[in-house]
Write a protein that holds these residues in place. Structure first.
Motif, PDB file in Angstrom:
ATOM      1  N   CYS A  31       0.827  -1.211   0.000  1.00  0.00           N
ATOM      2  CA  CYS A  31       0.000   0.000   0.000  1.00  0.00           C
ATOM      3  C   CYS A  31       0.864   1.265   0.000  1.00  0.00           C
ATOM      4  O   CYS A  31       0.389   2.350  -0.329  1.00  0.00           O
ATOM      5  N   VAL A  32       2.149   1.138   0.318  1.00  0.00           N
ATOM      6  CA  VAL A  32       3.062   2.278   0.257  1.00  0.00           C
ATOM      7  C   VAL A  32       3.090   2.883  -1.145  1.00  0.00           C
ATOM      8  O   VAL A  32       3.340   4.086  -1.320  1.00  0.00           O
ATOM      9  N   CYS A  33       2.829   2.058  -2.162  1.00  0.00           N
ATOM     10  CA  CYS A  33       2.851   2.541  -3.551  1.00  0.00           C
ATOM     11  C   CYS A  33       1.649   3.418  -3.884  1.00  0.00           C
ATOM     12  O   CYS A  33       1.647   4.120  -4.904  1.00  0.00           O
ATOM     13  N   ASN A  34       0.604   3.363  -3.061  1.00  0.00           N
ATOM     14  CA  ASN A  34      -0.628   4.089  -3.370  1.00  0.00           C
ATOM     15  C   ASN A  34      -0.470   5.600  -3.286  1.00  0.00           C
ATOM     16  O   ASN A  34      -1.279   6.339  -3.860  1.00  0.00           O
ATOM     17  N   GLY A  35       0.546   6.062  -2.556  1.00  0.00           N
ATOM     18  CA  GLY A  35       0.732   7.500  -2.391  1.00  0.00           C
ATOM     19  C   GLY A  35       0.923   8.204  -3.726  1.00  0.00           C
ATOM     20  O   GLY A  35       0.196   9.144  -4.054  1.00  0.00           O
ATOM     21  N   LEU A  36       1.874   7.738  -4.514  1.00  0.00           N
ATOM     22  CA  LEU A  36       2.161   8.373  -5.797  1.00  0.00           C
ATOM     23  C   LEU A  36       0.999   8.196  -6.765  1.00  0.00           C
ATOM     24  O   LEU A  36       0.621   9.135  -7.475  1.00  0.00           O
ATOM     25  N   GLN A  37       0.408   6.996  -6.801  1.00  0.00           N
ATOM     26  CA  GLN A  37      -0.657   6.722  -7.762  1.00  0.00           C
ATOM     27  C   GLN A  37      -1.873   7.616  -7.521  1.00  0.00           C
ATOM     28  O   GLN A  37      -2.438   8.194  -8.450  1.00  0.00           O
ATOM     29  N   THR A  38      -2.270   7.788  -6.264  1.00  0.00           N
ATOM     30  CA  THR A  38      -3.422   8.627  -5.934  1.00  0.00           C
ATOM     31  C   THR A  38      -3.129  10.095  -6.226  1.00  0.00           C
ATOM     32  O   THR A  38      -3.953  10.804  -6.809  1.00  0.00           O
ATOM     33  N   CYS A  39      -1.943  10.547  -5.829  1.00  0.00           N
ATOM     34  CA  CYS A  39      -1.569  11.944  -6.073  1.00  0.00           C
ATOM     35  C   CYS A  39      -1.509  12.256  -7.567  1.00  0.00           C
ATOM     36  O   CYS A  39      -1.931  13.329  -8.004  1.00  0.00           O
ATOM     37  N   THR A  40      -0.991  11.315  -8.360  1.00  0.00           N
ATOM     38  CA  THR A  40      -0.857  11.542  -9.797  1.00  0.00           C
ATOM     39  C   THR A  40      -2.223  11.678 -10.467  1.00  0.00           C
ATOM     40  O   THR A  40      -2.430  12.559 -11.309  1.00  0.00           O
ATOM     41  N   SER A  41      -3.170  10.830 -10.083  1.00  0.00           N
ATOM     42  CA  SER A  41      -4.508  10.901 -10.679  1.00  0.00           C
ATOM     43  C   SER A  41      -5.161  12.244 -10.418  1.00  0.00           C
ATOM     44  O   SER A  41      -5.708  12.882 -11.329  1.00  0.00           O
ATOM     45  N   ILE A  42      -5.126  12.706  -9.173  1.00  0.00           N
ATOM     46  CA  ILE A  42      -5.795  13.963  -8.834  1.00  0.00           C
ATOM     47  C   ILE A  42      -5.019  15.154  -9.390  1.00  0.00           C
ATOM     48  O   ILE A  42      -5.611  16.183  -9.749  1.00  0.00           O
ATOM     49  N   PHE A  43      -3.699  15.026  -9.511  1.00  0.00           N
ATOM     50  CA  PHE A  43      -2.914  16.096 -10.145  1.00  0.00           C
ATOM     51  C   PHE A  43      -3.353  16.292 -11.592  1.00  0.00           C
ATOM     52  O   PHE A  43      -3.601  17.425 -12.032  1.00  0.00           O
ATOM     53  N   PHE A  44      -3.425  15.209 -12.361  1.00  0.00           N
ATOM     54  CA  PHE A  44      -3.862  15.315 -13.758  1.00  0.00           C
ATOM     55  C   PHE A  44      -5.259  15.936 -13.841  1.00  0.00           C
ATOM     56  O   PHE A  44      -5.537  16.774 -14.697  1.00  0.00           O
ATOM     57  N   GLN A  45      -6.128  15.531 -12.947  1.00  0.00           N
ATOM     58  CA  GLN A  45      -7.479  16.072 -12.901  1.00  0.00           C
ATOM     59  C   GLN A  45      -7.458  17.569 -12.616  1.00  0.00           C
ATOM     60  O   GLN A  45      -8.191  18.353 -13.226  1.00  0.00           O
TER      61      GLN A  45
END
Length: 468
Positions: A382-396
Motif C-alpha cells: 500500500c506504500v505505492c498508493n501515495g504516488l498513484q493517488t496523487c498523480t490521478s488527482i494532479f492530472f485532474q
C-alpha cells in the motif's frame, strides 16, 4: 479590459491561493480535507466496531455486503464534487467567476437528482443487490435490515460532497471539517445508544449513520449564504450541458476510483465466499475479514487523498493563473507527504495486524488467523498508493482528465478485479488477497511513466484548451 474586469482581476491576483507561501497553504487546505475524508470513511468503520462488539462477524459481513451500494453513491457524489471543485478552481484562476458559479450550481443539481434515483433503485432491488454482493443465508437478513435504512441517506450523501468540495475552494475548509467532526461525534454517541443501550444491532448502527448525515447536511447548507468567490443563484441551476460535460470529465477519475471499490467488494466477496467454502475458514469468516481489510485500507488511502485533494485548489488555481512553479512545488510536497504516511501505514499493517482486528470484536482462532493473513497480504504494497493517488488527482486538477482516468482505470478496473478472479481459481482462498499488492506495484510504475511523458507538456507555455 473593462474597469469591472480590471477590478475583478486585481482581486483575483490577491487571492491567497496565488500569493501565500505553499508550505503555509498546503496544511491550511490539506489538514481539514484529510480529516474530513477520514471522518467520512470512519462512519462505516464505527458502525462495524459497534456491530462487531454486539452482533459479531455476521453483522460485520452484512455491512460489508451493503457497502458497495454506499460506495456507488459516494462515487456519484465525488464525480460532481471533485469535478466542480477542479472546474471552479481553474475558472477562478482565469478570472471567470460567473462560469465557476454556473458550473457549481449545475453540479449540485445533478448530484442531488442522481442521489434520489440511486436511493429508489436500491430500495426496490435491495434483496437481489445483497445477493449479488455476496450475501449468504446467514447474513442476508442482517444485510437487508441495514441496507433499507442506510440508503435513505443517499440524497444527503449526494449533496454533501459537492457542497463540501466547493466550501474548500472558497477557503472554508475548516468549516467543512468541523461539520464532519460534529456529525461523526453524533454518530458514535448514537451508535452506543442504539446498538448497546437499546439493543437494536445493525438497525441501530444504520439509524445512527443516517442521523449523523442529516446533521452534516444541515451544517454545510448553512454555509451557502457565506460563499465569497462563488455565487449561488436560482438562474445558475438552469442546465448548462457544456459545463456538465466538462465537470463530469474532471471528476471521472476519482469517481472511477470509488466505483472500483464497489466492483472490488463484489468480486472479493464472491470469490472469497466460493473459495472460503472450500477451505477450513468458511465463507462468512472470509467475507467479514476482507470487508474489514478493505475499509481499513480506505481510511489510509483517504489520508493520501485528503492531502492531494486539499492541495487541489492550490494546484488548479495556480495552473489556471499560469504560475507553474507554484503548481509544481505543491504537487511535489503532496507526493512526499503522502509517501511518508503510507510507509508508516505499511509498517503498522505488517507489524501489528491483530491490534487492528481486535477493534472489530474478538472472534474464533480461525477468524483471527485469516484476518491477520488478509491484512498482511492485501496491504503489503500500500506504500505505492501515495504516488498513484496523487498523480490521478494532479492530472485532474490541471485539466487532464484522460490521463487521470487511465491512471485510475488500469489498476482499479483491470488489474485488481481480473487478478482476484484469476488468482482465486489458481491458488485458492488467498488468491484474491494477492491481487491487490501486485496491482499496487504495477500502478506505481504506470504513474511514474505518465508523469515522465506528460510533465513537460503540461507546463508548456500553451495552456490547456479544456476550459476555453
Amino acid at each position: 479590459m473593462t474597469e469591472e474586469n480590471a477590478i475583478e482581476s486585481d482581486g483575483l491576483a490577491q487571492n491567497p491561493l496565488g500569493t501565500d507561501p505553499i508550505r503555509k497553504l498546503i496544511p491550511h487546505y490539506a489538514v481539514p480535507a484529510t480529516i474530513a475524508l477520514v471522518v467520512n470513511a470512519l462512519y462505516n468503520i464505527v458502525d462495524q466496531i459497534f456491530i462487531g462488539q454486539t452482533v459479531g462477524y455476521l453483522g460485520n459481513a452484512a455491512t460489508n455486503i451493503v457497502n458497495p451500494l454506499m460506495v456507488i453513491m459516494l462515487a456519484v457524489a465525488i464525480l460532481w464534487g471533485d469535478g466542480c471543485s477542479s472546474y471552479a478552481s481553474l475558472q477562478l484562476g482565469r478570472g471567470n467567476r460567473e462560469s465557476a458559479s454556473r458550473g457549481v450550481c449545475n453540479a449540485f443539481l445533478m448530484s442531488f437528482i442522481l442521489g434520489l434515483v440511486i436511493m429508489a433503485i436500491s430500495l426496490i432491488f435491495m434483496k437481489p443487490l445483497c445477493l449479488l454482493f455476496g450475501a449468504s443465508e446467514n447474513s442476508l437478513s442482517y444485510a437487508m435490515q441495514y441496507g433499507y435504512i442506510i440508503v435513505l441517506g443517499f440524497p444527503f450523501m449526494a449533496i454533501l460532497n459537492p457542497v463540501t468540495s466547493c466550501i474548500r475552494v472558497d477557503g472554508g475548509a475548516t468549516y467543512g471539517m468541523v461539520g464532519l467532526l460534529v456529525a461523526c461525534g453524533s454518530n458514535i454517541l448514537l451508535d452506543a445508544l442504539f446498538c448497546i443501550g437499546f439493543g437494536w444491532g445493525v438497525k441501530g448502527a444504520a439509524f445512527a449513520t443516517l442521523l449523523g448525515q442529516t446533521i452534516n447536511v444541515i451544517w454545510v447548507l448553512a454555509y451557502i449564504p457565506r460563499f465569497k468567490t462563488i455565487d449561488i443563484k436560482k438562474e445558475y441551476f438552469r442546465p448548462n450541458f457544456q459545463a456538465i460535460k466538462t465537470i463530469a470529465g474532471l471528476g471521472v477519475s476519482t469517481c472511477v476510483l470509488q466505483l472500483s471499490y464497489a466492483l472490488i467488494y463484489a468480486i472479493a466477496n464472491n470469490m472469497l465466499a466460493i473459495q472460503g467454502e472450500l477451505s477450513k475458514y468458511g465463507s462468512d469468516i472470509t467475507v467479514a475479514a476482507i470487508g474489514i481489510t478493505i475499509k481499513v485500507n480506505q481510511v489510509v488511502v483517504n489520508v493520501v487523498q485528503g492531502i492531494i485533494t486539499g492541495s487541489q485548489p492550490i494546484i488548479g488555481y495556480n495552473y489556471g493563473a499560469g504560475k507553474y512553479e507554484r503548481t509544481k512545488k505543491t504537487f511535489k510536497i503532496a507526493v512526499i507527504s503522502s509517501a511518508a504516511f503510507m510507509a508508516l501505514a505499511t509498517i503498522v499493517f505488517e507489524g501489528f495486524p491483530m491490534s487492528i482486528i481486535s477493534l472489530f470484536g474478538s472472534e474464533s482462532e480461525l477468524y483471527n488467523e485469516f484476518a491477520v493473513m488478509c491484512i498482511r497480504i492485501f496491504l503489503m504494497l500500500c506504500v505505492c498508493n501515495g504516488l498513484q493517488t496523487c498523480t490521478s488527482i494532479f492530472f485532474q486538477s490541471v485539466g487532464r482528465p484522460r490521463q487521470a482516468f487511465v491512471n485510475t482505470f488500469v489498476k482499479q478496473i483491470l488489474l485488481v478485479p481480473v487478478g482476484m478472479v484469476a488468482l482465486a481459481y489458481t491458488i485458492g482462498v488467498t488468491g484474491p488477497l494477492w491481487a491487490e499488492p501486485i496491482a499496487d506495484g504495477i500502478a506505481f510504475i504506470i504513474s511514474v511513466v505518465l508523469l515522465r511523458i506528460y510533465w513537460k507538456k503540461i507546463f508548456s507555455e500553451e495552456k490547456s484548451s479544456l476550459l476555453s
